[in-house]
Motif scaffolding. Structure first.
Motif, PDB file in Angstrom:
ATOM      1  N   VAL A 168     100.751  -6.159  26.976  1.00 14.09           N
ATOM      2  CA  VAL A 168      99.538  -5.311  27.048  1.00 14.09           C
ATOM      3  C   VAL A 168      99.667  -4.159  28.039  1.00 14.09           C
ATOM      4  CG1 VAL A 168      97.967  -7.102  26.200  1.00 14.09           C
ATOM      5  CG2 VAL A 168      98.280  -6.816  28.674  1.00 14.09           C
ATOM      6  N   GLY A 169     100.399  -4.362  29.143  1.00  7.44           N
ATOM      7  CA  GLY A 169     100.592  -3.272  30.104  1.00  7.44           C
ATOM      8  C   GLY A 169      99.263  -2.693  30.556  1.00  7.44           C
ATOM      9  N   ASN A 170      99.097  -1.386  30.375  1.00 10.74           N
ATOM     10  CA  ASN A 170      97.833  -0.755  30.789  1.00 10.74           C
ATOM     11  C   ASN A 170      96.769  -0.779  29.692  1.00 10.74           C
ATOM     12  OD1 ASN A 170      98.357  -0.033  33.514  1.00 10.74           O
ATOM     13  ND2 ASN A 170      99.768   1.537  32.763  1.00 10.74           N
ATOM     14  N   VAL A 185      98.630  -9.028  17.358  1.00 10.20           N
ATOM     15  CA  VAL A 185      99.171  -9.409  18.670  1.00 10.20           C
ATOM     16  C   VAL A 185      99.668  -8.170  19.408  1.00 10.20           C
ATOM     17  CG1 VAL A 185     101.021 -10.674  19.845  1.00 10.20           C
ATOM     18  CG2 VAL A 185      99.876 -11.706  17.865  1.00 10.20           C
ATOM     19  N   ASP A 186      99.228  -8.022  20.657  1.00 12.98           N
ATOM     20  CA  ASP A 186      99.852  -7.059  21.565  1.00 12.98           C
ATOM     21  C   ASP A 186     100.709  -7.888  22.514  1.00 12.98           C
ATOM     22  OD1 ASP A 186     100.684  -5.157  23.293  1.00 12.98           O
ATOM     23  OD2 ASP A 186      98.711  -4.279  23.665  1.00 12.98           O
ATOM     24  N   ALA A 187     102.006  -7.862  22.294  1.00 12.88           N
ATOM     25  CA  ALA A 187     102.906  -8.772  23.023  1.00 12.88           C
ATOM     26  C   ALA A 187     103.163  -8.339  24.459  1.00 12.88           C
ATOM     27  CB  ALA A 187     104.229  -8.889  22.263  1.00 12.88           C
ATOM     28  N   HIS A 219      97.579 -14.442  30.494  1.00 18.70           N
ATOM     29  CA  HIS A 219      98.501 -14.087  31.591  1.00 18.70           C
ATOM     30  C   HIS A 219      99.728 -14.996  31.449  1.00 18.70           C
ATOM     31  CE1 HIS A 219      99.194 -13.553  36.207  1.00 18.70           C
ATOM     32  NE2 HIS A 219     100.135 -13.016  35.470  1.00 18.70           N
ATOM     33  N   GLU A 220     100.490 -14.730  30.420  1.00 24.56           N
ATOM     34  CA  GLU A 220     101.646 -15.561  30.034  1.00 24.56           C
ATOM     35  C   GLU A 220     102.665 -14.648  29.371  1.00 24.56           C
ATOM     36  OE1 GLU A 220     101.915 -18.906  30.137  1.00 24.56           O
ATOM     37  OE2 GLU A 220      99.852 -19.633  30.331  1.00 24.56           O
ATOM     38  N   GLY A 221     103.904 -15.088  29.344  1.00 22.78           N
ATOM     39  CA  GLY A 221     104.929 -14.364  28.603  1.00 22.78           C
ATOM     40  C   GLY A 221     104.705 -14.519  27.097  1.00 22.78           C
ATOM     41  N   HIS A 222     105.136 -13.512  26.343  1.00 25.68           N
ATOM     42  CA  HIS A 222     104.926 -13.567  24.880  1.00 25.68           C
ATOM     43  C   HIS A 222     105.732 -14.687  24.218  1.00 25.68           C
ATOM     44  CE1 HIS A 222     107.538  -9.795  25.564  1.00 25.68           C
ATOM     45  NE2 HIS A 222     108.347 -10.823  25.495  1.00 25.68           N
ATOM     46  N   GLU A 223     106.671 -15.268  24.946  1.00 22.18           N
ATOM     47  CA  GLU A 223     107.410 -16.418  24.399  1.00 22.18           C
ATOM     48  C   GLU A 223     106.495 -17.635  24.233  1.00 22.18           C
ATOM     49  OE1 GLU A 223     107.976 -14.741  27.138  1.00 22.18           O
ATOM     50  OE2 GLU A 223     108.193 -16.053  28.873  1.00 22.18           O
ATOM     51  N   GLN A 224     105.276 -17.517  24.776  1.00 24.38           N
ATOM     52  CA  GLN A 224     104.281 -18.592  24.622  1.00 24.38           C
ATOM     53  C   GLN A 224     103.363 -18.370  23.414  1.00 24.38           C
ATOM     54  OE1 GLN A 224     104.200 -21.296  26.524  1.00 24.38           O
ATOM     55  NE2 GLN A 224     105.961 -20.501  27.630  1.00 24.38           N
ATOM     56  N   ASN A 279     105.711  -3.200  23.183  1.00 23.69           N
ATOM     57  CA  ASN A 279     106.045  -1.965  23.867  1.00 23.69           C
ATOM     58  C   ASN A 279     106.882  -2.392  25.066  1.00 23.69           C
ATOM     59  OD1 ASN A 279     105.848   0.711  24.862  1.00 23.69           O
ATOM     60  ND2 ASN A 279     103.812   0.884  23.939  1.00 23.69           N
ATOM     61  N   LEU A 280     108.206  -2.260  24.944  1.00 27.42           N
ATOM     62  CA  LEU A 280     109.116  -2.943  25.877  1.00 27.42           C
ATOM     63  C   LEU A 280     109.350  -2.136  27.159  1.00 27.42           C
ATOM     64  CD1 LEU A 280     111.605  -4.214  23.150  1.00 27.42           C
ATOM     65  CD2 LEU A 280     109.809  -5.530  24.301  1.00 27.42           C
ATOM     66  N   GLY A 281     110.007  -2.791  28.109  1.00 27.38           N
ATOM     67  CA  GLY A 281     110.357  -2.099  29.354  1.00 27.38           C
ATOM     68  C   GLY A 281     109.463  -2.526  30.502  1.00 27.38           C
ATOM     69  N   PHE A 303      99.321 -10.439  25.590  1.00 27.85           N
ATOM     70  CA  PHE A 303     100.135 -11.170  26.569  1.00 27.85           C
ATOM     71  C   PHE A 303     100.696 -10.201  27.600  1.00 27.85           C
ATOM     72  CE2 PHE A 303     100.088 -13.662  22.778  1.00 27.85           C
ATOM     73  CZ  PHE A 303     100.111 -14.989  23.197  1.00 27.85           C
ATOM     74  N   ASP A 304     100.765 -10.653  28.848  1.00 29.31           N
ATOM     75  CA  ASP A 304     101.547  -9.940  29.864  1.00 29.31           C
ATOM     76  C   ASP A 304     101.802 -10.893  31.026  1.00 29.31           C
ATOM     77  OD1 ASP A 304     102.024  -6.588  30.206  1.00 29.31           O
ATOM     78  OD2 ASP A 304     102.476  -7.869  31.939  1.00 29.31           O
ATOM     79  N   VAL A 305     102.930 -10.668  31.697  1.00 29.77           N
ATOM     80  CA  VAL A 305     103.304 -11.545  32.814  1.00 29.77           C
ATOM     81  C   VAL A 305     102.767 -11.033  34.148  1.00 29.77           C
ATOM     82  CG1 VAL A 305     105.370 -12.509  31.727  1.00 29.77           C
ATOM     83  CG2 VAL A 305     105.542 -10.351  32.973  1.00 29.77           C
ATOM     84  N   GLN A 306     102.188  -9.818  34.153  1.00 34.79           N
ATOM     85  CA  GLN A 306     101.727  -9.254  35.427  1.00 34.79           C
ATOM     86  C   GLN A 306     100.200  -9.222  35.489  1.00 34.79           C
ATOM     87  OE1 GLN A 306     103.988  -5.984  37.353  1.00 34.79           O
ATOM     88  NE2 GLN A 306     104.799  -5.644  35.307  1.00 34.79           N
ATOM     89  N   LEU A 362     106.103  -1.723  33.337  1.00 35.77           N
ATOM     90  CA  LEU A 362     104.735  -1.193  33.385  1.00 35.77           C
ATOM     91  C   LEU A 362     104.765   0.169  34.082  1.00 35.77           C
ATOM     92  CD1 LEU A 362     101.678  -1.817  32.963  1.00 35.77           C
ATOM     93  CD2 LEU A 362     101.697  -2.906  35.198  1.00 35.77           C
ATOM     94  N   PRO A 363     104.349   1.250  33.401  1.00 36.65           N
ATOM     95  CA  PRO A 363     104.391   2.571  34.042  1.00 36.65           C
ATOM     96  C   PRO A 363     103.582   2.566  35.346  1.00 36.65           C
ATOM     97  CG  PRO A 363     103.895   2.775  31.698  1.00 36.65           C
ATOM     98  CD  PRO A 363     103.849   1.309  32.024  1.00 36.65           C
ATOM     99  N   GLY A 364     104.153   3.161  36.371  1.00 37.26           N
ATOM    100  CA  GLY A 364     103.462   3.255  37.653  1.00 37.26           C
ATOM    101  C   GLY A 364     103.480   1.962  38.449  1.00 37.26           C
TER     102      GLY A 364
END
Ligand code: SAM
Length: 190
Positions: A29-31, A25-27, A78-83, A102-104, A51-54, A106-108
């Motif tokens: 994904v970001g870039n 699982v990549d909780a 396209h969902e939060g990892h809480e799903q 990988n928290l925080g 998973f990612d919310v953006q 999305l760079p850029g």
């Protein structure tokens, strides 16, 4: 420097836990950098759930996977990892051997969209329940931004109180560096 830096250390832990054919699982994904790394670990017969919310992150990750010819072994939500437990097919859940958060932000991108401790903890709890024994969850904690410091404190409190019969919990951190560099908390299910 001979000592292992933070991100290589995170990758090493996952390399130890994950074999070809596994589910991971990549909780966040970001870039898509971690998604590509995980897709390489599981090989042709493995599976990555991301998973990612953006929407921006989903598109960037799909593009990166396509460039590397790895799209087929990855499903992105396209969902939060809480799903997590609602979205990952039941048959695959017990075969999960590795996960990364990988928290925080999305760079850029929009720095106001950050991971939140309550949903991060909900996802960790679900993973610890479903994953295979000796599966490893890696948290990369960025605490240089305001919300990051709050998330750090809540996550550390949660992880320090996890029952040691359920998980081994490790913290890996350089403690004399300036500007709050990221650090790792890793959990190995017992
Ligand atoms: N792993 C990424 C890479 O390799 O490029 C970087 C991830 S970035 C530091 C953090 C990501 O977490 C952002 O893209 C953000 O949209 C996402 N995020 C925030 N809350 C989330 C949630 N509840 N579930 C999943 N992703 C979330």
């Amino acid at each position: 420097m001979k000592m292992e830096r933070i991100l290589p250390f995170a990758k090493n832990l996952l390399e130890k836990a994950v074999q070809p054919g596994d589910v991971v699982v990549d909780a966040t994904v970001g870039n898509g950098h971690d998604t590509v790394f995980l897709a390489g670990l599981v090989g042709d017969n493995g599976k990555v759930y991301g998973f990612d919310v953006q929407k921006e992150a989903i598109l960037a990750t799909k593009e990166r996977l396509a460039t590397h010819g790895l799209s087929e072994r990855v499903t992105i939500f396209h969902e939060g990892h809480e799903q997590l437990s609602a979205k990952i097919p039941t048959a695959d859940q017990q075969n999960i051997t590795g996960a990364i958060f990988n928290l925080g932000y999305l760079p850029g991108s929009d720095k106001s969209i950050v991971t939140q401790p309550d949903t991060t903890i909900a996802a960790i709890e679900q993973l610890l329940e479903m994953m295979a024994p000796e599966g490893i969850i890696v948290l990369v904690i960025y605490h240089g931004h305001e919300q990051g410091a709050v998330e750090r404190d809540i996550l550390l409190q949660f992880c320090q109180h996890l029952d040691q019969k359920k998980a081994h919990v490790l913290q890996y951190q350089f403690i004399n560096q300036q500007n709050n560099p990221p650090f790792i908390v890793a959990l190995e299910k017992r």
